[in-house]
Design a protein around this motif. Structure first.
Motif, PDB file in Angstrom:
ATOM      1  N   GLU A 160      19.003  38.958  40.292  1.00 44.23           N
ATOM      2  CA  GLU A 160      18.782  38.319  39.001  1.00 44.23           C
ATOM      3  C   GLU A 160      19.677  37.093  38.893  1.00 44.23           C
ATOM      4  O   GLU A 160      20.856  37.147  39.253  1.00 44.23           O
ATOM      5  CB  GLU A 160      19.083  39.298  37.861  1.00 44.23           C
ATOM      6  CG  GLU A 160      18.138  40.487  37.821  1.00 44.23           C
ATOM      7  CD  GLU A 160      18.388  41.388  36.620  1.00 44.23           C
ATOM      8  OE1 GLU A 160      19.250  41.040  35.790  1.00 44.23           O
ATOM      9  OE2 GLU A 160      17.706  42.423  36.515  1.00 44.23           O
ATOM     10  N   THR A 161      19.129  35.993  38.412  1.00 42.45           N
ATOM     11  CA  THR A 161      19.919  34.768  38.301  1.00 42.45           C
ATOM     12  C   THR A 161      21.034  34.945  37.271  1.00 42.45           C
ATOM     13  O   THR A 161      20.916  35.707  36.320  1.00 42.45           O
ATOM     14  CB  THR A 161      19.042  33.562  37.897  1.00 42.45           C
ATOM     15  OG1 THR A 161      18.353  33.889  36.680  1.00 42.45           O
ATOM     16  CG2 THR A 161      18.047  33.232  38.996  1.00 42.45           C
ATOM     17  N   MET A 162      22.101  34.212  37.480  1.00 41.98           N
ATOM     18  CA  MET A 162      23.270  34.326  36.613  1.00 41.98           C
ATOM     19  C   MET A 162      22.961  33.812  35.211  1.00 41.98           C
ATOM     20  O   MET A 162      22.377  32.730  35.059  1.00 41.98           O
ATOM     21  CB  MET A 162      24.427  33.523  37.198  1.00 41.98           C
ATOM     22  CG  MET A 162      25.028  34.140  38.458  1.00 41.98           C
ATOM     23  SD  MET A 162      25.938  35.664  38.112  1.00 41.98           S
ATOM     24  CE  MET A 162      27.389  34.993  37.308  1.00 41.98           C
ATOM     25  N   PRO A 163      23.360  34.536  34.179  1.00 38.73           N
ATOM     26  CA  PRO A 163      23.190  34.051  32.801  1.00 38.73           C
ATOM     27  C   PRO A 163      24.296  33.045  32.471  1.00 38.73           C
ATOM     28  O   PRO A 163      25.248  33.349  31.749  1.00 38.73           O
ATOM     29  CB  PRO A 163      23.313  35.333  31.979  1.00 38.73           C
ATOM     30  CG  PRO A 163      24.199  36.214  32.794  1.00 38.73           C
ATOM     31  CD  PRO A 163      23.919  35.888  34.233  1.00 38.73           C
ATOM     32  N   MET A 164      24.160  31.852  32.988  1.00 42.81           N
ATOM     33  CA  MET A 164      25.221  30.854  32.845  1.00 42.81           C
ATOM     34  C   MET A 164      25.444  30.451  31.389  1.00 42.81           C
ATOM     35  O   MET A 164      26.522  29.983  31.032  1.00 42.81           O
ATOM     36  CB  MET A 164      24.894  29.635  33.703  1.00 42.81           C
ATOM     37  CG  MET A 164      24.807  29.942  35.206  1.00 42.81           C
ATOM     38  SD  MET A 164      26.330  30.638  35.886  1.00 42.81           S
ATOM     39  CE  MET A 164      27.356  29.172  35.943  1.00 42.81           C
ATOM     40  N   ASP A 165      24.423  30.660  30.549  1.00 44.20           N
ATOM     41  CA  ASP A 165      24.599  30.354  29.129  1.00 44.20           C
ATOM     42  C   ASP A 165      25.620  31.278  28.470  1.00 44.20           C
ATOM     43  O   ASP A 165      26.168  30.965  27.402  1.00 44.20           O
ATOM     44  CB  ASP A 165      23.258  30.455  28.399  1.00 44.20           C
ATOM     45  CG  ASP A 165      22.638  31.840  28.501  1.00 44.20           C
ATOM     46  OD1 ASP A 165      22.783  32.492  29.559  1.00 44.20           O
ATOM     47  OD2 ASP A 165      22.002  32.275  27.527  1.00 44.20           O
ATOM     48  N   LYS A 166      25.920  32.405  29.106  1.00 48.04           N
ATOM     49  CA  LYS A 166      26.954  33.324  28.626  1.00 48.04           C
ATOM     50  C   LYS A 166      28.260  33.145  29.404  1.00 48.04           C
ATOM     51  O   LYS A 166      29.354  33.219  28.829  1.00 48.04           O
ATOM     52  CB  LYS A 166      26.471  34.772  28.744  1.00 48.04           C
ATOM     53  CG  LYS A 166      25.222  35.064  27.910  1.00 48.04           C
ATOM     54  CD  LYS A 166      24.719  36.475  28.149  1.00 48.04           C
ATOM     55  CE  LYS A 166      23.460  36.745  27.314  1.00 48.04           C
ATOM     56  NZ  LYS A 166      22.911  38.104  27.580  1.00 48.04           N
ATOM     57  N   ILE A 167      28.139  32.913  30.712  1.00 50.77           N
ATOM     58  CA  ILE A 167      29.318  32.811  31.576  1.00 50.77           C
ATOM     59  C   ILE A 167      30.163  31.585  31.228  1.00 50.77           C
ATOM     60  O   ILE A 167      31.396  31.681  31.076  1.00 50.77           O
ATOM     61  CB  ILE A 167      28.901  32.760  33.061  1.00 50.77           C
ATOM     62  CG1 ILE A 167      28.239  34.080  33.482  1.00 50.77           C
ATOM     63  CG2 ILE A 167      30.095  32.425  33.949  1.00 50.77           C
ATOM     64  CD1 ILE A 167      29.187  35.251  33.588  1.00 50.77           C
ATOM     65  N   LEU A 168      29.537  30.425  31.104  1.00 49.92           N
ATOM     66  CA  LEU A 168      30.305  29.187  30.912  1.00 49.92           C
ATOM     67  C   LEU A 168      31.071  29.165  29.583  1.00 49.92           C
ATOM     68  O   LEU A 168      32.255  28.803  29.568  1.00 49.92           O
ATOM     69  CB  LEU A 168      29.388  27.976  31.046  1.00 49.92           C
ATOM     70  CG  LEU A 168      28.821  27.761  32.461  1.00 49.92           C
ATOM     71  CD1 LEU A 168      27.905  26.546  32.498  1.00 49.92           C
ATOM     72  CD2 LEU A 168      29.946  27.604  33.478  1.00 49.92           C
ATOM     73  N   PRO A 169      30.469  29.561  28.452  1.00 51.34           N
ATOM     74  CA  PRO A 169      31.270  29.645  27.221  1.00 51.34           C
ATOM     75  C   PRO A 169      32.401  30.668  27.340  1.00 51.34           C
ATOM     76  O   PRO A 169      33.480  30.483  26.772  1.00 51.34           O
ATOM     77  CB  PRO A 169      30.251  30.069  26.158  1.00 51.34           C
ATOM     78  CG  PRO A 169      28.928  29.629  26.700  1.00 51.34           C
ATOM     79  CD  PRO A 169      29.035  29.800  28.176  1.00 51.34           C
ATOM     80  N   GLY A 170      32.157  31.726  28.096  1.00 52.69           N
ATOM     81  CA  GLY A 170      33.194  32.730  28.300  1.00 52.69           C
ATOM     82  C   GLY A 170      34.386  32.178  29.050  1.00 52.69           C
ATOM     83  O   GLY A 170      35.544  32.479  28.714  1.00 52.69           O
ATOM     84  N   ILE A 171      34.137  31.365  30.077  1.00 53.19           N
ATOM     85  CA  ILE A 171      35.233  30.749  30.828  1.00 53.19           C
ATOM     86  C   ILE A 171      36.108  29.912  29.907  1.00 53.19           C
ATOM     87  O   ILE A 171      37.337  29.911  30.007  1.00 53.19           O
ATOM     88  CB  ILE A 171      34.675  29.914  31.998  1.00 53.19           C
ATOM     89  CG1 ILE A 171      34.062  30.843  33.062  1.00 53.19           C
ATOM     90  CG2 ILE A 171      35.773  29.041  32.620  1.00 53.19           C
ATOM     91  CD1 ILE A 171      33.364  30.132  34.192  1.00 53.19           C
TER      92      ILE A 171
END
Length: 409
Positions: A127-138
């Motif tokens: 499954e592709t990474m949910p970057m819309d969640k990962i990047l704000p988390g970083i």
């Protein structure tokens, strides 16, 4: 750990991944997973000597390539960005781009160069990474040197694990207190050959980078490579170590007079984490430890021990509290280790069940009672030579099938 001079100098302490000087951590929830924390970071305030070993599965996830590349650049790292809930494995070119994006975002957040950051992911494959969640988390990560933040990181790397896994040791080297700590995740897909879990180790020792890599590889062969839960080798995982050098000891190499003290700490931390992973196997109710003596050499002993602990029949024997030692001798027979059946001794705990290939009378009731313990130790003596070794695993239960049958749901 062997009862030698070095082991007596090494002390276990109730501290965390941030105990070694120079290290900071954090973890938080980004909604990649429903409830638990799923994004974490380890940060070192100075470039740290770094080494890692990786899964040998031919299918390897994108973060592994990014981390290998980062460490190979100059032998150091300053941070690891880690997520759980998504493995970023078998995700093609997009997955590779996402791993590099995670690396770049963490570098910008921490004020580092991209080659200073390693990346690790664990969770669902394909499954592709949910970057819309990962990047704000970083952007929200705020690493600190505290036990609370260290435990937040530890939680953030877990998947089906029931417990956090962490440990720490210290010793005096060159008059300086040196600490070595570790955290790990691992519960299923555990049959390491190099490393098939996530484990992160930190130390404040000053150490040669090449020597650190060699020491990690040797210890991995003696610990993480000696555990098995289900016989599956993961696509993602690694064991990585960073050394800040903040203890200001003389640089450690194999020629250092106290080199064995450092490697003793490294082995102690790794053995603790390995046992915790095996004990926390999916659906497991008990830890199985197999101790083999009298093999031709240590490698043969390890091979025999791992065959026994990896046997599904031995695992179900332990789960059912049934002292069916025939399953142990069967696994020894196909392990590939040299043996003569007429020379083999087997004990379950302190209960002798086989002596020089001859069955021994024993109390089934006593054996059943022993097998109900949370830790079951099986002793084997092959009488072939001086080799000895251990391996760790867990029982195989109905819950293992239940957990994995619904892993994505």
């Amino acid at each position: 750990m062997p009862a030698n001079t070095e082991s007596k100098m090494i002390q276990k302490v109730d501290e965390s991944i941030t105990a070694p000087a120079g290290f900071f951590a954090d973890g938080l929830h980004t909604s990649v997973k429903r409830r638990r924390k799923d994004l974490g970071v380890i940060f070192c305030e100075h470039p740290a000597a770094a080494a890692a070993v990786y899964t040998t599965n031919a299918v390897q996830a994108a973060p592994l390539f990014v981390t290998k590349e980062a460490i190979q650049t100059n032998g150091t790292l300053q941070a690891f960005i880690v997520n759980s809930g998504n493995a970023n494995a078998c995700t093609g070119e997009q997955g590779q781009r996402d791993a590099y994006t995670m690396q770049a975002a963490a570098a910008e957040k921490l004020g580092l160069s991209v080659e200073d950051v390693g990346v690790a992911s664990t969770g669902v494959i394909g499954e592709t990474m949910p970057m819309d969640k990962i990047l704000p988390g970083i952007e929200l990560l705020n690493p600190e040197r505290s036990t609370e933040k260290a435990h937040a990181f530890n939680e953030a790397i877990l998947t089906t694990d029931k417990i956090q896994k962490h440990t720490c040791y210290e010793a005096v080297i060159d008059g300086a207190v040196v600490k070595l700590a570790g955290v790990a995740k691992g519960s299923g897909m555990i049959k390491p050959n190099m490393a098939t879990m996530l484990a992160f180790l930190t130390t404040d020792a000053v150490i040669d980078e090449a020597a650190l890599h060699d020491a990690l590889k040797e210890v991995t062969d003696q610990t993480y490579n000696r555990i098995t839960v289900d016989g599956d080798t993961s696509t993602n995982d690694m064991v990585a170590v960073m050394a800040s050098g903040a203890a200001h000891n003389n640089k450690l190499t194999p020629n250092h007079p106290e080199w064995s003290v450092f490697t003793g700490m490294l082995k102690a931390v790794s053995e603790d984490l390995s046992k915790r992973i095996a004990q926390d196997g999916e659906g497991a109710t008990k830890l199985i430890e197999v101790q083999v003596e009298g093999a031709q050499d240590d490698e043969e002993a390890g091979k025999a021990a791992k065959a026994v602990v990896g046997s599904d029949l031995v695992k179900t024997m332990a789960y059912g509290n049934d002292a069916n030692w025939g399953r142990v001798i069967c696994a020894l027979g196909y392990s590939g280790a040299a043996l003569t059946v007429e020379s083999v001794d087997i004990s379950i705990g302190s209960i002798n069940v086989l002596k020089q290939g001859q069955p021994q009378p024993f109390s089934e009731e006593e054996a059943t009672t022993y097998l109900k313990n949370e830790t079951v130790v099986i002793h084997v003596h092959l009488h072939q030579g001086p080799g000895s070794g251990k391996a760790w695993g867990c029982d195989l239960t109905y819950d293992y099938v239940r957990i994995n049958a619904g892993y994505r749901t």
